[in-house]
Every structure is written in C-alpha cells, then in structure tokens.
Enzyme design. Structure first.
Site, mmCIF file in Angstrom:
data_model
loop_
_atom_site.group_PDB
_atom_site.id
_atom_site.type_symbol
_atom_site.label_atom_id
_atom_site.label_comp_id
_atom_site.label_asym_id
_atom_site.label_seq_id
_atom_site.Cartn_x
_atom_site.Cartn_y
_atom_site.Cartn_z
ATOM 1 N N CYS A 122 -7.868 5.035 2.978
ATOM 2 C CA CYS A 122 -9.329 5.642 2.847
ATOM 3 C C CYS A 122 -9.703 5.689 1.526
ATOM 4 O O CYS A 122 -9.132 5.377 0.391
ATOM 5 C CB CYS A 122 -9.183 7.138 3.165
ATOM 6 N N ARG A 147 -10.546 -0.148 1.628
ATOM 7 C CA ARG A 147 -9.646 0.712 1.891
ATOM 8 C C ARG A 147 -9.467 1.177 3.247
ATOM 9 O O ARG A 147 -8.602 2.276 3.694
ATOM 10 C CB ARG A 147 -9.653 1.878 0.878
ATOM 11 N N TRP A 200 -9.359 5.139 7.043
ATOM 12 C CA TRP A 200 -8.403 4.198 7.760
ATOM 13 C C TRP A 200 -7.518 5.296 8.427
ATOM 14 O O TRP A 200 -6.799 6.209 7.823
ATOM 15 C CB TRP A 200 -7.725 3.433 6.713
ATOM 16 N N ASN A 221 -8.130 11.202 0.864
ATOM 17 C CA ASN A 221 -7.315 9.787 0.941
ATOM 18 C C ASN A 221 -5.783 10.350 1.091
ATOM 19 O O ASN A 221 -5.591 10.657 -0.143
ATOM 20 C CB ASN A 221 -7.887 8.743 -0.176
ATOM 21 N N GLY A 222 -5.150 10.006 1.972
ATOM 22 C CA GLY A 222 -4.000 10.359 1.862
ATOM 23 C C GLY A 222 -3.349 10.892 3.199
ATOM 24 O O GLY A 222 -3.889 10.782 4.151
ATOM 25 N N GLU A 266 4.644 -16.223 5.578
ATOM 26 C CA GLU A 266 3.205 -15.740 5.096
ATOM 27 C C GLU A 266 2.359 -16.351 6.262
ATOM 28 O O GLU A 266 1.412 -15.656 6.598
ATOM 29 C CB GLU A 266 2.810 -16.410 3.772
ATOM 30 N N LYS A 280 -0.178 -14.109 8.473
ATOM 31 C CA LYS A 280 -1.664 -14.621 8.463
ATOM 32 C C LYS A 280 -2.274 -14.505 9.841
ATOM 33 O O LYS A 280 -3.306 -14.042 10.108
ATOM 34 C CB LYS A 280 -1.990 -15.782 7.694
ATOM 35 N N GLU A 321 -2.207 -11.003 11.492
ATOM 36 C CA GLU A 321 -3.405 -10.310 11.170
ATOM 37 C C GLU A 321 -4.463 -10.624 11.534
ATOM 38 O O GLU A 321 -5.202 -9.720 12.007
ATOM 39 C CB GLU A 321 -3.334 -10.478 9.785
ATOM 40 N N HIS A 380 19.941 -19.829 16.126
ATOM 41 C CA HIS A 380 20.792 -18.264 16.445
ATOM 42 C C HIS A 380 19.756 -17.487 17.077
ATOM 43 O O HIS A 380 19.813 -16.243 16.930
ATOM 44 C CB HIS A 380 20.965 -17.739 15.113
ATOM 45 N N LYS A 413 -6.946 -3.144 3.182
ATOM 46 C CA LYS A 413 -6.525 -3.700 2.016
ATOM 47 C C LYS A 413 -5.799 -3.267 1.169
ATOM 48 O O LYS A 413 -4.824 -3.857 0.396
ATOM 49 C CB LYS A 413 -7.874 -4.707 1.320
HETATM 50 C C1 G6P Z 1 -1.952 -4.828 2.908
HETATM 51 C C2 G6P Z 1 -2.773 -5.820 2.876
HETATM 52 C C3 G6P Z 1 -2.326 -7.235 2.788
HETATM 53 C C4 G6P Z 1 -1.279 -7.229 1.332
HETATM 54 C C5 G6P Z 1 -0.612 -5.736 1.272
HETATM 55 C C6 G6P Z 1 0.065 -5.472 0.070
HETATM 56 O O1 G6P Z 1 -1.219 -4.826 4.270
HETATM 57 O O2 G6P Z 1 -3.615 -6.033 4.002
HETATM 58 O O3 G6P Z 1 -3.124 -8.256 2.421
HETATM 59 O O4 G6P Z 1 -0.473 -8.117 1.215
HETATM 60 O O5 G6P Z 1 -1.251 -4.619 1.708
HETATM 61 O O6 G6P Z 1 -1.082 -4.980 -0.858
HETATM 62 P P1 G6P Z 1 -1.037 -5.374 -2.352
HETATM 63 O O7 G6P Z 1 -2.186 -4.874 -2.809
HETATM 64 O O8 G6P Z 1 0.076 -4.246 -2.916
HETATM 65 O O9 G6P Z 1 -0.571 -6.700 -2.593
#
Ligand code: G6P
Length: 617
Positions: free
Chosen positions: A2, A27, A74, A98-99, A490, A494, A497, A513, A612
């Site tokens: 948030c 956020r 969020w 926020n929290g 990664e 992606k 997500e 395995h 994010k």
């Molecule tokens: C969230 C975002 C990711 C990011 C992760 C860590 O999950 O959606 O894209 O990699 O947080 O965030 P940071 O700001 O610590 O890199």
C-alpha cells in the site's frame, strides 16, 4: 504493501492526493480511497480497482477543506472490495495504513466483546476503533494514538485525521517508510518522496515509533512517550520521476528497450571510461565521501552474503556465479525472508550485500539491520536513492536505471547484473588477481554491452509473432547451467508473474532428478545455452529431454547448428565473452514473457495480486 499520502495546505487536497497516489500506485493497485475535509466532516470516497476508478468517482466532487489523506491498496486482510478499501472511518476518526497489524484478530475479539461493530474485514479498521475509543477518554488525537501504539504488533505506517481536530493529521510508523515533506505553507506526508517531490524537496524521515502532528503548515515530532524531537530536514537532490510510455504499448516494453541505456548508466560511475579501468572511489551515499574503513572491508573480504527478494534475489545468485570464479571470494546467497529468521552464522569480516530496486522491501531491510547488528559492512545495490535500505547501508552501488514502472522488474535486474560484473572485477583487482591488461580488456567488454544489447532488442518482433503459438503450452521449464541458471530462474519468474502459466527454472543438470517426469508435448523447455564451458553438458541434457518427447526452445550464441537441430525454436544471441553473455540472454526471456502475457490479454504492467514494492513480510 500500500501507499499512503497526506496533505495540509492551500492547494486542492483532492488533486494533490490523487497525484501523490498515482506516484504510489506501484505499491498496490486493487482499490484506493481518500478522506478530505468538507465543512466540519471528513468525507470518505473509496473505489475498488485501479486509481482511475477513484479519480472518476471524485471528478464531480468539490471539497471546502484544505486537508486530506489518501491510500492505494494491496490487500492483506480482506478482499479488494470497496468496503475493505481505506480510509476506514470510525466515528470522526479516518485512518489509512501501509502495513499489517499481526495481532489484529486478538484485538478485534476484545473489541467485539465490547460490542463494537465492524464494517470491513481489515486489520486496519481495528486500529481506527481503538483510536476512536481512546478519544472518548482523552479527547486528544496524539494522546489517543500514544496509548494505542503499544497495543499494536506488526509493521505499519499510518495517517489519522479526526473531526474533533479538523486541521490536523497525526502520523506514526513502525517498519514501513513514512516521510514528511515540508513545503511553503504546506506539509505533505507519504510512503515515498516521489509522492511529494513536485511540491517540495525538503524532507523529514520519520523513525520507528515516532509520532508527527501536522497542524496547518507546522509540524511537531514526538517520541512515543511524548518528548518533542528535533529531526533533521534533508534537502533532497532528487528530481520528480515522470512516468511516460513514450509511445510503447506498456511501460514494461519501454523499460526493456531502455536496458542498453540503463546498463551504461549503471557502469559509468564506477569506470574510468577513458582508461577503461575500474573506479570504485565513490561508494558513499549519493556522492558523499566513501567510508574508507568499509571500502577496506570490502576489498579485503573473504566471504560475501548476498540477500534479496524476487528478481533481485536472482540477480544476487548471478553475482555468486561471477564473484566466486573471478575473485575467489566465497559467496552465499539468501532469500531475505529466510535469512532474517534462520539465525544465520555470519563470519566476522564478511561483507553483506543487499539488492533492492525499491530499497524498501521489508524482508531485505530487516536482513540488512540484522547484518549491521552483527557488525558486518553492508553494501546496498539500490535503484531508489535515499530509500531506507540505501540510507541504512554503509556502502552504495546505484543501479541508476531511472524510474521503473512495470511491476515485473526488467532494467533494474539487468543493471544489477552489470554491477555484479564490475564488483567481481573490483574484488579480483583488490586481491591482485587481475593484471592491468586484463582489467582493461574486461572493462572494455563490459562497456561494449549496451550496443550488443541493442542487437538483442530485435527479438521483439520475433516474440510478437511467436506469442500466439506459445499460448498453446500449459507449462514452461527454463533450464541453464552456471550463470545461465539464475537467468533461467528469472525467465520462469517473469513468465509466472505476467502470463499466469506454470513455469519453473531448473539447473539443467537436475533434470533427471524429477523434472523429466513432467515432459510432454504441452511443456515447452526453454534452455539458455551460450557457448561456455557448460555447453556440451547442457546439450546432452536437452538430448535427454528430446528423447522423451520434449519440445525445445533454445537460446544460444550466434548461428548454432547443433542447438538448432534439436530445437523447435532457436534464437542466437550475439557471440560475447562469458562474463557478458548472461546479460544478453536476459532480453529474450523478458520479451518472451512480455509477448505471451500480452497475447493472453493480461495487464502486463500491473499483474494481478502483485505490487512493485513489498513493505510487509
Ligand atoms: C516484488 C516485485 C519484484 C521485485 C521484488 C523485490 O515482488 O514485484 O519485481 O523483484 O519485489 O523488490 P526489490 O524492490 O527489493 O528489488
């Protein structure tokens, strides 16, 4: 997670709050709301969905007051509905958070026993009730909050307004960031300075368990027991980061295209461009002098702990694959939420590195505080300058990627990989493992990266055309060995997500395995297989998968006939030295996830259920 924002001043609070919330939407974006003074009441407006839904709702509304608070959510407790959206109003008290209040269930039980009625499923409403009840006794908002804070367990930042003190916002925090912006005749409060930087660059960073009372253009900060505190006002050297798609369909695609520039921006401050040498003299915070004892600790260290979350964690893992062979320094990589709670045994004289695009991820921040407590030198690799992780670290490398709007990180990831390349060289140099000639040659190789990356952007069209066919696969297995393994992880992240399809990243040697059992025509095997020392072994693993009916999509180097012959799809990245080939193979995996998600009609920039910046555990 948030985002919260508060405003007291002469401008229209509705406009200032909506602009601020727009900057904080990264956020959380499942619902939003404001409470703004109108006459002697704080009118609350809330809307489910993106901020645009709230903006539409507020368009015809006029407020007479010049004070308000806002929230973009969020969801943690309770579905993302209008009735769960913030602000929560109880009697005359309106509150945004926020929290998370971890003991909210217990507190709610006590309130229910007292006959309190709830209108939402949130933990936040509990706090609004507690303050409202306390106000019946104390009639003073700060005093009421002071007696409620000790009852709360969790991590939170909150803004509160009361109709009994309509010119005042009271704010407090324990965990997530909360910053006060001190303007000319106006005060702003927000989770991120970007929400107020257009109005003022003067900021006061609140610490945990401090309470600030803003009244008109004045503010006062108190400790929990009521002692007035003198807090420094910092003049921020930050520009407002404007988001603009620049003609691209999505921010994510624009950010993928910005990657060559992002890598150049990440490398430049740490390289003597003219002489192609490393230049690690400026690891202080935002241009401040480098703390020499910490730089010494980095140069001499024999063990490194890299700690991060999500995409940043995979960047850290990539760092391990570079630092160990190049500099001979042992590297452990941890997910922050595990590191902080597993009582890690940390070697003295080790250095801990914290990677975070936002610089605010709660678990990464807690891990940094733990490492500091244990006496380690802490180096941050952040994109957001003056974020909490940046401010609390001893040494600082900056991604310098510019504003990243897409929730799925792209350019910050790739910038971090390039910084790990540099760091590995710096450590090797400090240990006399690098001759001047080697240093110049390798730095030159890194400086050539942006133009090689430009070439990889041409795959955009390829994936755009291939995307429709790729939607036919129900699952995706990403494979790689060595430094291609973190890229495989990664790539899978992606895809999960953005495309909401099942995807897994695996070390290619682990196939037999377990994952081999998954192979069928509905599972696409995406392999990252540049011509490095693992090449033949990875090709053997692919043959094993192929022999069992696996469909292969390989990303190799140049025109690789052998890989082509075993693959249904083949993409050749430019031939490049081992150190840099990993970075080049990131671009195709990003583009694949982007175009697949777009072909499936998903919201690429704001995927469902994600945010994010993750400021809760
Ligand atoms: C969230 C975002 C990711 C990011 C992760 C860590 O999950 O959606 O894209 O990699 O947080 O965030 P940071 O700001 O610590 O890199």
């Amino acid at each position: 997670m948030c985002g919260i924002v508060g405003y007291v001043g002469n401008k229209s609070p509705k406009d200032v709050l909506l602009e601020g919330l727009k900057k904080l939407e990264y956020r959380g974006y499942d619902s939003a709301g404001v409470a703004i003074l109108n006459g002697d009441r704080f009118d609350v407006y809330r809307a489910e969905g993106k901020l645009s839904a709230l903006s539409e709702k507020l368009a015809p509304v006029r407020f007479s007051g010049r004070i308000g608070i806002g929230h973009t959510r969020w969801a943690t407790h309770g579905m993302p509905t209008e009735f769960n959206a913030h602000p929560h109003k109880v009697k005359g008290i309106s509150l945004v958070q926020n929290g998370i209040i971890e003991n909210y269930a217990e507190l709610k039980e006590e309130l229910l026993e007292k006959g309190v009625k709830f209108s939402s499923e949130t933990d936040t409403e509990v706090v609004a009730h507690l303050i409202a009840l306390q106000m019946d006794d104390s009639h003073d908002l700060v005093a009421a909050i002071q007696s409620v804070i000790p009852k709360l367990r969790g991590a939170y930042a909150m803004l509160v307004v009361s109709e009994s003190e309509p010119e005042t916002i009271v704010a407090f925090k324990a965990g997530p960031p909360l910053i006060l912006g001190v303007g000319e005749g106006e005060i702003l409060l927000a989770s991120d300075v970007q929400a107020f930087i257009d109005h003022t660059n003067k900021a006061v960073y609140l610490d945990d368990f401090e309470i600030v009372k803003v009244k008109g253009a004045h503010y006062e900060v108190f400790s929990l027991d009521g002692i007035t505190l003198k807090k420094p006002v910092v003049a921020l050297d930050l520009a407002s980061e404007k988001s603009d798609k620049k003609g691209f369909k999505h921010y994510m695609l624009k950010e993928i295209y910005e990657q060559p520039r992002a890598v150049a921006n990440a490398l430049t401050p740490y390289v003597d461009i003219e002489n192609k040498r490393l230049s690690f003299d400026s690891l202080g915070m935002q241009g401040a002098p480098t703390p020499k004892e910490h730089l010494q600790a980095l140069a001499n260290c024999k063990r490194i702990y890299i700690v991060a979350c999500g995409t940043s964690f995979y960047a850290g893992l990539y760092g391990k694959y570079l630092i160990e062979p190049i500099a001979g320094v042992a590297v452990d990589v941890d997910i922050a939420s595990e590191f902080r709670y597993r009582d890690p045994v940390l070697e003295k004289n080790a250095v801990a590195i914290f990677v975070s695009q936002s610089g605010e991820t709660a678990d990464t921040l807690a891990a940094l505080r733990l490492a500091k407590e244990k006496g380690l030198t802490c180096l941050s690799i952040c994109n957001t300058k003056a974020s909490t992780i940046d401010r609390e670290a001893d040494l600082h490398l900056y991604m310098n990627s510019g504003l990243e709007v897409g929730v799925a990180s792209t350019k910050a990831f790739i910038s971090t990989l390039s910084l790990f390349n540099l760091l590995a060289l710096y450590l090797a140099q400090s240990k006399d493992l690098l001759t001047e000639e080697e240093e110049t040659r390798l730095v030159d190789g890194l400086l050539a990266l942006p133009s090689l990356m430009e070439a990889c952007l041409a795959y955009d069209t390829y994936f755009k055309e291939a995307a429709q066919e790729l939607t036919n696969y129900k699952g995706f297995l990403y494979l790689g060995r060595g430094h291609s393994y973190p890229i495989a992880l990664e790539g899978a992240l992606k895809l999960k997500e953005l495309a909401y399809r099942h995807a897994e990243g695996y070390a290619a040697g682990e196939m037999k395995h377990g994952p081999l059992a998954l192979i069928d025509q509905g599972m696409l095997i995406i392999v990252i297989c540049p011509r490095d020392k693992f090449y033949e072994k990875t090709v053997s693993n692919l043959e094993e998968a192929k022999a069992r009916g696996g469909v292969v999509f390989s990303i190799g180097s140049g025109d690789d006939k052998q890989l082509k012959s075993i693959s249904k799809h083949y993409l050749g990245i430019p031939e490049a030295p081992w150190m840099t080939s990993g970075i080049l193979s990131v671009i195709p995996v990003q583009l694949l996830a982007y175009h697949l998600a777009d072909a499936l009609g998903h919201d690429v920039d704001q995927p469902r259920n994600l945010a994010k910046s993750v400021t809760v555990e």
